[in-house]
Design an enzyme around this catalytic site. Sequence first.
Site, PDB file in Angstrom:
ATOM      1  N   TRP A   1       0.787  -1.270   0.151  1.00 42.67           N
ATOM      2  CA  TRP A   1      -0.024  -0.039  -0.122  1.00 42.67           C
ATOM      3  C   TRP A   1       0.795   1.201   0.105  1.00 42.67           C
ATOM      4  O   TRP A   1       0.575   2.247  -0.684  1.00 42.67           O
ATOM      5  CB  TRP A   1      -0.852   0.087   1.092  1.00 42.67           C
ATOM      6  CG  TRP A   1      -2.049  -1.086   1.116  1.00 42.67           C
ATOM      7  CD1 TRP A   1      -2.108  -2.375   2.031  1.00 42.67           C
ATOM      8  CD2 TRP A   1      -2.851  -1.310   0.218  1.00 42.67           C
ATOM      9  NE1 TRP A   1      -2.816  -2.960   1.363  1.00 42.67           N
ATOM     10  CE2 TRP A   1      -3.460  -2.663   0.188  1.00 42.67           C
ATOM     11  CE3 TRP A   1      -3.506  -0.659  -0.949  1.00 42.67           C
ATOM     12  CZ2 TRP A   1      -4.519  -3.206  -0.523  1.00 42.67           C
ATOM     13  CZ3 TRP A   1      -4.432  -1.182  -1.971  1.00 42.67           C
ATOM     14  CH2 TRP A   1      -4.821  -2.367  -1.652  1.00 42.67           C
TER      15      TRP A   1
ATOM     16  N   ASP B   1      -1.455   6.256   6.645  1.00 45.20           N
ATOM     17  CA  ASP B   1      -2.782   5.172   6.032  1.00 45.20           C
ATOM     18  C   ASP B   1      -3.020   4.294   7.207  1.00 45.20           C
ATOM     19  O   ASP B   1      -2.185   3.482   7.369  1.00 45.20           O
ATOM     20  CB  ASP B   1      -2.146   4.683   4.784  1.00 45.20           C
ATOM     21  CG  ASP B   1      -3.420   3.590   4.272  1.00 45.20           C
ATOM     22  OD1 ASP B   1      -4.143   3.295   4.867  1.00 45.20           O
ATOM     23  OD2 ASP B   1      -2.901   3.027   3.077  1.00 45.20           O
TER      24      ASP B   1
ATOM     25  N   LYS C   1     -11.792  -2.662   6.704  1.00 42.18           N
ATOM     26  CA  LYS C   1     -11.004  -3.383   7.793  1.00 42.18           C
ATOM     27  C   LYS C   1     -11.431  -3.379   9.039  1.00 42.18           C
ATOM     28  O   LYS C   1     -11.749  -4.523   9.743  1.00 42.18           O
ATOM     29  CB  LYS C   1      -9.461  -2.743   7.629  1.00 42.18           C
ATOM     30  CG  LYS C   1      -8.891  -2.702   5.933  1.00 42.18           C
ATOM     31  CD  LYS C   1      -8.953  -4.008   5.051  1.00 42.18           C
ATOM     32  CE  LYS C   1      -8.466  -3.566   3.662  1.00 42.18           C
ATOM     33  NZ  LYS C   1      -7.645  -2.856   3.112  1.00 42.18           N
TER      34      LYS C   1
HETATM   35  C1  LIG Z   1      -7.005  -2.411   1.932  1.00 42.45           C
HETATM   36  C2  LIG Z   1      -6.060  -1.260   2.066  1.00 42.45           C
HETATM   37  C3  LIG Z   1      -5.944   0.134   1.309  1.00 42.45           C
HETATM   38  C4  LIG Z   1      -7.013   0.063   0.031  1.00 42.45           C
HETATM   39  O1  LIG Z   1      -8.020   0.654   0.687  1.00 42.45           O
HETATM   40  P1  LIG Z   1      -9.309   0.682  -0.625  1.00 42.45           P
HETATM   41  O2  LIG Z   1     -10.334   1.466   0.543  1.00 42.45           O
HETATM   42  O3  LIG Z   1      -9.694  -0.399  -1.295  1.00 42.45           O
HETATM   43  O4  LIG Z   1      -8.832   1.690  -1.437  1.00 42.45           O
HETATM   44  C5  LIG Z   1      -4.987   0.923   1.585  1.00 42.45           C
HETATM   45  N1  LIG Z   1      -4.146   0.775   2.180  1.00 42.45           N
HETATM   46  C6  LIG Z   1      -4.244  -0.207   3.440  1.00 42.45           C
HETATM   47  C7  LIG Z   1      -3.267  -0.100   4.316  1.00 42.45           C
HETATM   48  C8  LIG Z   1      -5.159  -1.043   3.126  1.00 42.45           C
HETATM   49  O5  LIG Z   1      -5.014  -2.261   4.183  1.00 42.45           O
END
Ligand SMILES: *Cc1c(COP(=O)(O)O)cnc(C)c1O
Length: 362
Positions: free
Chosen positions: A104, A173, A197
């Site tokens: 990511w 993030d 998540k």
């Molecule tokens: C799943 C995930 C993403 C992507 O998220 P989306 O909502 O599908 O764009 C980005 N960063 C991390 C750390 C993730 O686990």
Amino acid sequence: MGPKRIFNFNAGPAALPQTVLEEIQREFLDFKGSGMSITEVSHRSKWFDDVINDAVARTKRLLNLDDRYQVLFLQGGASMQFCMIPMNFLAEGRTADYVNTGTWATKAIKEAKILGKKIQVVASSEDRNFAYIPKDIAFTPDATYVHLTSNNTIKGTQWAQFPDTGNVPLIADMSSDIFSRPFDAGRFGLFYAGAQKNMGPAGVCLVVVRDDLLALTPDNIPTMLKYTTHSEKNSMFNTPPCFAIYTAQLVLKWLEETVGGLDKMAQLNRQKADLLYNHIDGSGFYRGTADKDSRSLMNVTFRLPDEALEKKFVAEASAAELGGLKGHRSVGGCRASIYNPTPLRAVEALVDFMKTFESRNG
Ligand SMILES: *Cc1c(COP(=O)(O)O)cnc(C)c1O
């Protein structure tokens, strides 16, 4: 007999608290006496206003946010933030630092580069397939922000503490560990999390942003990609993802009122992760893939002695109603995602299964 419910270790979309799902079911046809479903009411109605305002208020309380922070609910997932952040904050002459700790983070770096922004990758753990969190990083003192990924969902690593970046604000993030533990939000200029998540269903991304960064937003970027567009309209410049925000609001209520806040949540998460890692470390059959001091409390990644056994493990676990244990397709192996809603008894059931599987195959 109630409906069938498995032990769900999916990485995302992932398990939600069962009581939240039941609450949704109870009020699905008639939301708060409206005679309508929450999926049918106007986003300009008092019903929805109460939902989004409560979600914002609970986010602020849970994270101890002061008045400088705005809580936004945006679309486009966490992935949209990869471009919005450099677009909004890196005007001509500004630079940012990025730490690359996995898939990511790599994607976030790629988007900033596509936009032609000046960024430095100041640390990376790519040399060992992202099995660790880099230490002793030399950050750029006049960078506009430092971007990192707090929990690496695919590689199974997590920042135990956030690095000291001096006066430079952190941007993180936090898609896969938001609300899993308390942290000092005051060190962050922005943090964001795709809801699917750890805090709700897919379709909404939580963005918490501080006013000094909002002030950097330029005029000449598309309206929908500008943070101020959304901050000035309480996330309702256009129709927001009402159902996803409503579900997230119920999860936040569950966190505050049922779990009892982030200290309690962190304790339980630590207990779940310890149980699983202790079993892995003691077995000689299972092997953790991340360095011990960098391990994620949310995504526990491990290998078995060979790929055929891994395939068998995932298949037999699934038959025993333990779902979602296959590792990400880019890395293989196994992964148990044990986010906030995953109860301790799910992890106990998994450890029991692991013992039985080892005794039959070890
Ligand atoms: C799943 C995930 C993403 C992507 O998220 P989306 O909502 O599908 O764009 C980005 N960063 C991390 C750390 C993730 O686990």
